[in-house]
Scaffold this active site. Structure first.
Site, PDB file in Angstrom:
ATOM      1  N   LYS A 103       1.948   3.273   1.261  1.00  0.00           N
ATOM      2  CA  LYS A 103       1.146   3.384   2.493  1.00  0.00           C
ATOM      3  C   LYS A 103      -0.111   2.570   2.317  1.00  0.00           C
ATOM      4  O   LYS A 103      -0.598   2.390   1.203  1.00  0.00           O
ATOM      5  CB  LYS A 103       0.755   4.839   2.740  1.00  0.00           C
ATOM      6  CG  LYS A 103       0.379   5.121   4.181  1.00  0.00           C
ATOM      7  CD  LYS A 103       1.631   5.336   5.001  1.00  0.00           C
ATOM      8  CE  LYS A 103       1.362   5.852   6.390  1.00  0.00           C
ATOM      9  NZ  LYS A 103       2.585   6.456   6.957  1.00  0.00           N
ATOM     10  N   ASP A 143       1.224   2.190  11.587  1.00  0.00           N
ATOM     11  CA  ASP A 143       0.943   3.633  11.511  1.00  0.00           C
ATOM     12  C   ASP A 143      -0.141   3.895  12.569  1.00  0.00           C
ATOM     13  O   ASP A 143      -0.229   3.121  13.533  1.00  0.00           O
ATOM     14  CB  ASP A 143       0.516   4.014  10.085  1.00  0.00           C
ATOM     15  CG  ASP A 143       0.544   5.523   9.865  1.00  0.00           C
ATOM     16  OD1 ASP A 143       1.643   6.102   9.793  1.00  0.00           O
ATOM     17  OD2 ASP A 143      -0.533   6.141   9.789  1.00  0.00           O
TER      18      ASP A 143
HETATM   19  N1  GLU Z   1       4.111   4.790   9.648  1.00  0.00           N
HETATM   20  C1  GLU Z   1       5.429   5.293   9.880  1.00  0.00           C
HETATM   21  C2  GLU Z   1       5.675   6.533   9.048  1.00  0.00           C
HETATM   22  O1  GLU Z   1       4.769   7.241   8.720  1.00  0.00           O
HETATM   23  C3  GLU Z   1       6.505   4.238   9.751  1.00  0.00           C
HETATM   24  C4  GLU Z   1       6.607   3.551   8.429  1.00  0.00           C
HETATM   25  C5  GLU Z   1       7.552   2.358   8.429  1.00  0.00           C
HETATM   26  O2  GLU Z   1       8.100   2.022   9.455  1.00  0.00           O
HETATM   27  O3  GLU Z   1       7.701   1.781   7.346  1.00  0.00           O
HETATM   28  O4  GLU Z   1       6.791   6.901   8.767  1.00  0.00           O
END
Ligand code: GLU
Length: 406
Positions: A103, A143
């Protein structure tokens, strides 16, 4: 204060009480493999230079490249990003996709930046971190507060610096820039597929009432999708507050009101409520789709919903989990409920690598099939072990991580 990473570790420890796992696996997951902190300069429109704190936490890549979004938020910090990265490792494992967990974030209120400043910040994040990214290494995505446009800037910057033209390093891009059909609504839609798979077991009737906290990409789409499927959305909110109408809201009308007026204040025919009040409404289904730590020991006893569908990451604290489990209120956990986003992101990555473009029907059919199967798995395991759905999802994820590690 609820430290999200402490919460994540306590969820992990609860899973190890439901089933035994090797200490080395659990210890390994208790610490991210790598954390990178950077300072990103932005030349502001007034001529000054400001420095923003940026992060990438690469939690685990035993099952595949690090995968997870980038959050732009004033409250984003290393503890939050670390927790979110950990949850991505568990999420990709529960979903059964060959990705790991990571992340990113920047501590910033993007609403206070001009479009030019936002673009510089987005490109600056990549300039600082690109050597640690790549289709086989780490694949970021949107996100909270990061959009397809931001992914386009980031992908373009990555291409300039690395020379890699595959566009497979960032997902959630605009469709005309190598994005996938279905990626934008994928998290909300995936949440609906998971819900629809488990609703009968959870005792939810067709047409049940719903409260949705959050009107970002996830909450906004969820409200619309539940309405389209015959459910009655009675409450919605954004970061400033919400509205409640017992006879039901039209989510599209609410969206366009917010767009026009900047908030939900004064929305005609509905009662103004706070975000805290929204959580305690007498509804059948409660969908937290905003930030962490919304359902806590302070309000868990006052939750009246019959089912909680976690479309945000980490909205329920471990103490609140205990309380809801004790009261027989199922919580469909984030790592299953909101996995639709990363699943379609992974489809996007596959398409980019194979130079393909799949149709929307193809994408959505694959998404639904995968989530229906994993939802049944999680429910079955929770029943067998007599544990919460979250603990069951963790057990399944840990089994897959253990197998990959071996
Ligand atoms: N931010 C999204 C999550 O928390 C998607 C992450 C992604 O697509 O890699 O799952």
């Amino acid at each position: 204060m609820n430290n999200p990473f402490q919460n994540a570790l306590s969820q992990l420890s609860k899973a190890t009480k439901a089933k035994q796992f090797p200490d080395s696996l659990i210890e390994g997951l208790s610490k991210p493999q790598r954390e990178i902190l950077v300072s990103i300069p932005v030349r502001m429109d007034d001529g000054s230079t400001r420095y923003f704190e940026g992060y990438r936490v690469q939690h685990n890549n035993v099952r595949g490249p690090y995968k997870g979004g980038i959050r732009f938020h004033p409250q984003a910090d290393i503890n939050e990003v670390r927790a979110l990265a950990f949850w991505m490792t568990m999420k990709t494992a529960v979903a059964g996709i060959a990705m790991g967990g990571g992340k990113g974030g920047v501590t910033v209120d993007p609403k206070k930046l001009s479009p030019g400043e936002l673009e510089q910040l987005s490109r600056g994040w990549v300039q600082a971190l690109w050597r640690n990214l790549g289709p086989e290494v780490d694949v970021p995505a949107p996100d909270v507060n990061t959009t397809p446009k931001i992914m386009e800037w980031m992908s373009d910057e990555y291409e300039k610096l690395s020379g890699d033209t595959s566009r497979a390093t960032f997902t959630g891009k605009p469709i005309e820039y190598g994005g996938s059909e279905g990626r934008t609504p994928a998290t909300g839609l995936g949440g609906y597929y998971v819900f629809a798979t488990l609703k009968d077991q959870a005792g939810i009737q067709d047409g049940a009432s719903v409260a949705v906290q959050g009107m970002g990409n996830v909450g906004g789409h969820a409200a619309t999708i539940f309405t389209e499927n015959g459910y009655k959305v009675v409450a919605m909110s954004d970061s400033k507050g919400g509205i409640y109408k017992e006879s039901g809201l039209d989510p599209e009308e609410v969206e366009s009101y917010k767009k026009k007026n900047g908030s939900l204040k004064g929305f005609p025919g509905a009662k103004q409520i706070t975000n805290a009040e929204l959580l305690e409404l007498p509804v059948d289904i409660l969908i937290p789709a905003a930030l962490e730590n919304q359902i806590t020991s302070d309000n868990a006893a006052k939750i009246k919903a019959k089912l909680v569908l976690e479309l945000a990451n980490g909205p329920t604290t471990p103490e609140a989990d205990e309380s809801l489990f004790g009261r027989g209120i199922p919580v469909i956990p984030d790592i299953l409920a909101n996995a639709g986003g990363v699943v379609v992101s992974t489809f996007e990555w596959e398409q980019n690598r194979a130079s393909e473009h799949w149709s929307e029907i193809q994408v959505l059919e694959k998404l639904e099939k995968l989530l229906v199967e994993q939802s049944h798995n999680v429910w079955q395991r929770a029943t067998d072990l007599n544990v919460s759905l979250r603990t069951a999802a963790f057990v399944i994820a840990l089994e897959r991580l253990e197998a990959a590690q071996r």
